[in-house]
Design an enzyme around this catalytic site. Structure first.
Site, PDB file in Angstrom:
ATOM      1  N   HIS A 216      23.375 -14.220  40.762  1.00  0.00           N
ATOM      2  CA  HIS A 216      24.084 -13.573  40.739  1.00  0.00           C
ATOM      3  C   HIS A 216      25.655 -13.575  40.244  1.00  0.00           C
ATOM      4  CE1 HIS A 216      21.585 -10.844  42.915  1.00  0.00           C
ATOM      5  NE2 HIS A 216      21.446 -11.604  44.161  1.00  0.00           N
ATOM      6  N   HIS A 611     -27.137 -14.390  22.533  1.00  0.00           N
ATOM      7  CA  HIS A 611     -28.361 -13.032  21.674  1.00  0.00           C
ATOM      8  C   HIS A 611     -29.737 -12.955  22.405  1.00  0.00           C
ATOM      9  CE1 HIS A 611     -24.995 -12.639  18.776  1.00  0.00           C
ATOM     10  NE2 HIS A 611     -25.281 -14.010  17.892  1.00  0.00           N
ATOM     11  N   CYS A1136     -28.048   3.235 -17.496  1.00  0.00           N
ATOM     12  CA  CYS A1136     -27.556   4.129 -18.020  1.00  0.00           C
ATOM     13  C   CYS A1136     -26.760   3.354 -19.711  1.00  0.00           C
ATOM     14  CB  CYS A1136     -25.845   4.313 -17.694  1.00  0.00           C
ATOM     15  SG  CYS A1136     -24.717   2.747 -17.542  1.00  0.00           S
ATOM     16  N   CYS A1145     -29.588  -8.689 -10.102  1.00  0.00           N
ATOM     17  CA  CYS A1145     -30.368  -8.380  -8.721  1.00  0.00           C
ATOM     18  C   CYS A1145     -30.706  -9.292  -8.909  1.00  0.00           C
ATOM     19  CB  CYS A1145     -30.794  -7.444  -8.495  1.00  0.00           C
ATOM     20  SG  CYS A1145     -31.905  -7.642  -6.644  1.00  0.00           S
ATOM     21  N   CYS A1148     -34.842  -9.580  -7.471  1.00  0.00           N
ATOM     22  CA  CYS A1148     -35.812  -8.594  -8.334  1.00  0.00           C
ATOM     23  C   CYS A1148     -34.914  -8.164  -9.953  1.00  0.00           C
ATOM     24  CB  CYS A1148     -35.780  -6.977  -7.990  1.00  0.00           C
ATOM     25  SG  CYS A1148     -34.272  -6.210  -8.498  1.00  0.00           S
ATOM     26  N   HIS A1164     -28.582   0.792  -6.506  1.00  0.00           N
ATOM     27  CA  HIS A1164     -29.959  -0.086  -6.447  1.00  0.00           C
ATOM     28  C   HIS A1164     -30.512  -0.840  -5.227  1.00  0.00           C
ATOM     29  CE1 HIS A1164     -32.807  -3.145  -7.510  1.00  0.00           C
ATOM     30  NE2 HIS A1164     -32.508  -4.127  -7.000  1.00  0.00           N
ATOM     31  N   CYS A1186     -22.894  -9.169   3.963  1.00  0.00           N
ATOM     32  CA  CYS A1186     -21.482  -9.594   4.538  1.00  0.00           C
ATOM     33  C   CYS A1186     -20.509  -9.239   3.654  1.00  0.00           C
ATOM     34  CB  CYS A1186     -21.388 -11.230   3.621  1.00  0.00           C
ATOM     35  SG  CYS A1186     -23.142 -12.139   4.567  1.00  0.00           S
TER      36      CYS A1186
END
Length: 1215
Positions: A216, A611, A1136, A1145, A1148, A1164, A1186
């Protein structure tokens, strides 16, 4: 995801369940999980291919080594030797004064006698490092007090009783004795001696048991039993002698320490926090300056914090809430180098002055919370306390904590009462403009909803009865920290993929680091044992346990087939034994803690467990070690022990959640990446809306991060605002931590940035719970350096070392705050400790007056925040709507509407202010539009605030100079000029409206010693003028300021507009196709990039990033061998026919165009679920699941073939 008790068929079906907004996925791809055998055809590689892969493997090692070297170069500061020892000053000379004319005066020598007897009885004196008290020199006292005042006090040594009484009567609540001066000098000198010892590295912390008190005392005024202000002198002394730049003063005495506040209220180098009885000014010292609305003046604005209690009977929960919600967040941003506590104990139950109901155990908790700051440099200085028994026990409890003893459990912690919630909310409102960490620290709710909460609280609280306080005891332990580890757990390994992230070396590297740092030797090493059948069956089905046991005798081909039946699992002949040993090790540690053999412990175990479901392995996990350990603890304790499980692994612990979702004896809290359900384990089980079921409703708490880059600031914000408030209300008897370190910076899976120092602080804060009984059990973490350093940092905290200094490079991200707020909104109906809210008044405030103020010079990089007072304005772009919030004079929620704090967003506004430029809901001062900030400045010398001479008159934003234009302020009934301007900003209308602000009778709530003897007169004094000649002089009246011109604001908004679109993309889009950014080279969503560097003080919208590929991806198993025909980088899009920008990819090998052409590769992916694609432009690989670029040795072969086709030569090195 399966719930407890479902069969494995359902478990396998769960893997194909997608978020409704997620692209379809076939059975060949799962997130963080192995591909099912036969889903994608793979040819057996020939000898040439094997040799080529070996060559690429060597090339890939360079990148991994660079990552490790970079992490090893972090300044982790773990090798530094922790200081030990608690200093104590307790001198009998301090009892050589008393009141000569009133033997019943409460401040007397018997106070120190009672304390000393208690410390002797508990054996604490012998455990402390004793220091001889010394007298403070006049020059030292003059750091705070005037020479004339000191000389006057010195003459009292030669006065007779009559003269002493006459002089004492000129002050308020004081007495004088011929020895008062010498004892006050000795008291101040005692604190200075501890300052020298702590800052001179002689001891870690200390306590000065002194009288008379001091907080104080003012510059030239004796007040409230106090002659010299000990903590104020100590703060200035530390700054002058030890070159300390930032000091935190915490005043928990039940009376407001106005003397300390007035000493530093214009000084940004000292943060003053006081929590005290106020009762709307009816309690001594009866000052308006003691209310929450007083936050400092001039450069010291924001550095004075008052949390006023407006009723008696405040309890531990109220004090802890103020610390968690207000003090700790601000202190972490301020970064003090020394913490001083004005430690009055008159708020303890039974004290005749305070009439509060805090307990000694509560003060032990407050002390523990402060020990995490300033590297543990903490000094307590005794102030008030007038119930001798309560005083002695309070001092003893705090001293126990300083010595490293665990905090006693709170008898009835509960939650903060409504009055405390109001006080804390008001303090946050007043401080939010000055501290970045407090942004969105309170959330707006409608008054109707608040009234419903109040009804609930009235029903829940009921009449409160003061508890019968027990005699506190502290355990006698053989050792503090137990450590359990067994090298045999390394036998679990992947027979088919040596580069799988969950490698045996994880636990070996951790143990090696613990031994290098000498931490293992400081722990009690416990011998692990396998979990028994009965222990496993408490969480797992007998069928599943038997099925897993059978794998011990399987052949390699059978093991491979068995592995494919689960999510992200590999199994070898040693898997069952290792998983059983990991779970048993956790149970062994539980036994050691509950029996008192050790206080806490760490289990360095693998495989991880959180998990694992009741009947299924999942995510590298087989037996749920934490869950089994929790059930084992309840079994051996003989009752439903209250257990808190904190899961800070970056992946949601789906298995643990399911095992306890209907059990109210276990509180499960998880902080994890969720990414709108697209991050492993995927689905909605990790959403904030998951709260448990049946009797366990409200006991499942998920903080779901919807993006990467979460770091220390974000996790600590969750701790302060959510985790710890709930945990203290739950009051656990044991704390278990699923300590995965894959949220650590550098982890290849997490993408987050938590530092080892950050983990140390999280651990320290949890150690205040459950009498310190806490166990860390290793889960994930796949960067060997990160997990080693992080576990070492946590172990140091468990051993009682103070957490290292933690520098936060940025405030919490807006996305993190949104996630935390979302969880709070869900759980506030179950946990009253979360009800720190603003109140939305549907009728609106009774006054729309807005008072603005000039910030002399920002002590923090939030210049704009300092341009508004607690009367804040919410600006809504595109709508031209302004909601003004005016706090009534010294009001708190619960008073009349005109006195209610109202700051709210409209119902249809998004929760975050700047999302794609669509909506702007920030205060004018904040001006964080388009991802940048107005007028950001940084100080190289002051982490938590600028040095006193820091000035700013012009602010540069985006290369433009924004001049702060000013206008004249009318005072004494006149109004500030009203300016309205509307300009188009990015297609939206921005309406800046400044309403009238009447400044009638404005006064400063401050006393002066020369003109107000007794400290009761309120007078008006001018603020200190600015030192910068370029800055217009500030108004002499608090709360008034020149305004920013509309043209300046609009110009700044235009400058900042450019960043809004990129920022909005990541935060506003759904986790579906529109958020699959980054397919084209350079097109990755910046929010999903790894943080590389940032500027301190910038918000998350303004941080600079670089795209850094992940070094590993769980979807690499989907990469198939290159076709015999090879690759053709000139091949057109299969849909296209464009050759402009195409991707191939890697499953594939079909070729399609990027999203910025016609988006056929994106289509795709949506149709096939194939995760990885390779750019024919820059040969970068992108993973859709990700949401990141990936560079791994598994990709080097295809990259090299593409490089040969594109450039006619092999890749020179990985890129």
């Amino acid at each position: 995801m399966t719930s407890t008790g479902q069969d494995s068929t359902t478990t396998r079906q769960r893997r194909s369940r997608q978020n409704p907004q997620s692209p379809p996925q076939d059975s060949s791809v799962t997130s963080k999980r192995n591909i099912k055998k036969g889903a994608v055809p793979r040819s057996i590689p020939n000898l040439a291919e094997v040799k080529k892969k070996g060559k690429m493997k060597k090339l890939g090692q360079a990148m991994e080594e660079d990552l490790i070297v970079g992490l090893q170069g972090m300044d982790l500061n773990l090798e530094a030797e922790a200081l030990a020892g608690t200093g104590l000053v307790l001198d009998e000379q301090l009892n050589e004064f008393h009141c000569l004319w009133d033997d019943s005066f409460p401040e007397g020598p018997e106070r120190l006698h009672a304390i000393k007897e208690q410390l002797i009885q508990e054996g604490l004196l012998d455990r402390c490092v004793s220091f001889q008290a010394r007298f403070a020199e006049k020059e030292e006292l003059m750091l705070v007090h005037s020479l004339e005042y000191i000389d006057l006090m010195e003459t009292t040594q030669y006065m007779n009783e009559g003269e002493l009484r006459v002089l004492a009567d000129t002050y308020d609540s004081v007495y004088l004795h011929p020895n008062s001066y010498s004892c006050a000098c000795l008291a101040s000198g005692s604190v200075l001696r501890l300052v020298d010892a702590v800052l001179g590295a002689e001891i870690r912390n200390g306590m000065a048991i002194i009288r008379p008190p001091g907080h104080h005392a003012q510059h030239s005024l004796m007040d409230g039993y106090c002659m010299f202000n000990h903590v104020a002198v100590a703060a200035r002394y530390a700054q002058q002698k030890h070159r300390i730049r930032r000091v935190l003063i915490v005043d928990w005495d039940v009376h407001h320490g106005q003397g300390t506040q007035f000493t530093f209220d214009q000084d940004p180098s000292v943060l003053y926090f006081s929590i005290h009885r106020y009762e709307q000014g009816r309690f001594w010292p009866h000052l308006k300056a003691s209310n929450w609305s007083t936050t400092g003046f001039g450069q010291g604005q924001g550095y004075t914090i008052n949390v006023p209690w407006n009723q008696v009977g405040m309890r531990d929960a109220d004090y802890i809430a103020a610390f968690l919600h207000v003090l700790l967040p601000v202190a972490l941003e301020f970064q003090p180098q020394l913490v001083l506590v004005a430690a009055g104990f008159d708020a303890l139950q039974g004290d005749p002055k305070g009439e509060m109901a805090a307990t000694p155990a509560g003060f032990a908790q407050l002390t523990h919370l402060l020990m995490g700051l300033a590297g543990g440099k903490l000094i307590l200085s005794l102030e008030g306390g007038y119930n001798l028994r309560a005083l002695a026990e309070g001092v003893s409890a705090s001293l126990h904590t300083l010595l490293g003893d665990p905090c006693p459990m709170l008898e009835s912690p509960g939650a903060p009462c409504r009055s405390a919630q109001a006080s804390v909310s008001c303090a946050l409102e007043a401080l939010e403009p000055f501290w970045e960490v407090l942004v969105r620290s309170t959330e707006t709710v409608e008054r109707d909803n608040m009234e419903e909460d109040n009804v609930e609280e009235s029903e829940e609280e009921g009449p409160w009865e003061p508890p019968v306080l027990p005699i506190l005891t502290w355990p006698v332990l053989q050792s503090r920290t137990g450590l359990v580890y067994d090298q045999n757990m390394m036998n679990h390994c992947n027979l088919w993929d040596s580069h799988h992230p969950e490698v045996p070396q994880r636990i070996l590297r951790i143990m090696c680091r613990l031994e290098e740092l000498g931490l293992a030797g400081r722990c009690l090493t416990l011998t692990p044992r396998p979990a028994t059948e009965a222990e496993l069956l408490t969480c797992h089905s007998a069928e599943y346990v038997g099925h897993l046991r059978a794998t011990e005798k399987m052949k390699t081909r059978e093991l491979h087939r068995e592995s494919s039946n689960f999510d992200s699992i590999y199994i070898c002949p040693s898997t069952f034994a290792c998983a059983q040993l990991a779970t048993g090790a956790a149970c062994r540690l539980v036994e050691a803690v509950l029996s008192g053999e050790v206080l806490n412990g760490a289990a360095v175990v693998r495989p991880p467990g959180h998990h694992a479901e009741q009947d299924a392995a999942c995510g590298f996990c087989f037996f749920n070690s934490v869950a089994v350990a929790a059930r084992h603890a309840q079994t051996i304790s003989g009752h439903a022990l209250r257990i808190l499980i904190v899961d800070w692994d970056v992946h949601h612990g789906n298995g643990t959640q399911h095992m306890f979702e209907d059990d109210p004896s276990v509180l499960y809290v998880s902080l994890h990446r969720y990414d709108h359900g697209t991050f492993f384990p995927m689905g909605d089980e990790g959403a904030s809306s998951q709260i448990g079921r049946a009797a366990g409703t409200g006991f499942t708490v998920n903080v779901a991060w919807n993006g990467p880059r979460m770091g220390d600031a974000d996790y600590l914000a969750a701790w302060h605002r959510l985790v710890l408030p709930i945990a203290y209300e739950f009051n656990p008897e044991l704390v278990l931590v699923s300590a995965g370190f894959d949220a650590a910076r550098g982890d290849p899976l997490g993408g987050c940035q938590v530092s080892p120092e950050g983990y140390a602080h999280l651990t320290h804060l949890l150690m205040g719970l459950a009498s310190g009984r806490i166990i860390l059990i290793l889960e994930g973490g796949y960067n060997l350096t990160s997990i080693s350093e992080s576990m070492a940092a946590c172990t140091r905290s468990l051993l009682g070392d103070p957490p290292p200094l933690l520098t936060l490079p940025r405030p919490p991200l807006s996305g993190a705050l949104a996630s935390i707020t979302e969880t709070i909104q869900v759980h506030r109906r179950y946990w009253r400790s979360l009800r720190v809210m603003k109140v939305e008044d549907r009728e609106g405030p009774s006054s729309s007056k807005l008072v603005t103020k000039k910030a002399p010079q920002p002590a923090k990089p939030r210049l704009a925040e300092r341009m508004t007072t607690r009367e804040k304005k919410v600006l809504e772009a595109g709508m031209g709507k302004v909601t003004s919030a005016s706090f009534g004079e010294e009001s708190t929620p619960g008073q009349t509407n005109s006195e209610t704090a109202v700051v709210a967003l409209t119902q249809d506004q998004p929760s975050e202010a700047a999302t794609g430029g669509a909506t702007l809901a920030q205060t004018i001062s904040e001006a964080a539009i388009g991802g940048a900030m107005l007028g950001q400045t940084t100080s190289e010398e002051a982490v938590g605030g600028a040095t006193p001479d820091q000035t700013t008159s012009e602010e540069t934003v985006g290369g433009a100079i924004l001049d702060q234009t000013t206008s004249e302020d009318a005072v004494g009934g006149a109004t500030l000029g009203q300016t309205t301007s509307e300009e188009a900003v990015g297609g939206a209308t921005l309406a800046q409206t400044t309403s009238e602000a009447a400044m009638e009778g404005a006064t400063l709530d401050q006393t002066t010693s020369e003109e107000a003897p007794g400290g009761t007169e309120l007078i008006q004094t001018p603020l200190a003028s600015s030192t910068d000649h370029q800055t217009p002089p500030t108004s002499p009246v608090q709360g008034t300021t020149p305004q920013i011109s509309p043209s300046t604001l609009i110009g700044s908004l235009r400058t900042l507009e450019l960043g809004s679109e990129s920022q909005g993309a990541s935060e506003s889009q759904a986790p579906g196709e529109e958020n699959l950014l980054g397919e084209a080279a350079g097109g990755q969503d910046m929010a999903d990039s790894m943080l590389m560097q940032g500027s301190r003080g910038l918000t998350d919208q303004a941080i600079f990033y670089a795209v850094t590929p992940l070094p590993w991806c769980p979807h690499l198993v989907a990469v198939c061998p290159i076709p015999a025909a090879g690759l053709d980088v000139t091949q057109p899009c299969g849909d296209c026919g464009t050759i402009q920008e195409n991707w191939v990819c890697l499953s594939c090998y079909q070729v399609y165009c990027g999203r910025y052409i016609n988006g056929h590769m994106l289509q795709h992916h949506g149709n096939s679920g194939h995760p990885l694609v390779l750019s024919y432009i820059d040969l970068s690989a992108w993973c859709y699941y990700c949401q990141a670029y990936v560079h791994h040795q598994a990709l080097l072969d295809v990259k090299n073939i593409a490089h040969q086709n594109k450039f006619g030569e092999d890749m020179p090195h990985p890129h």
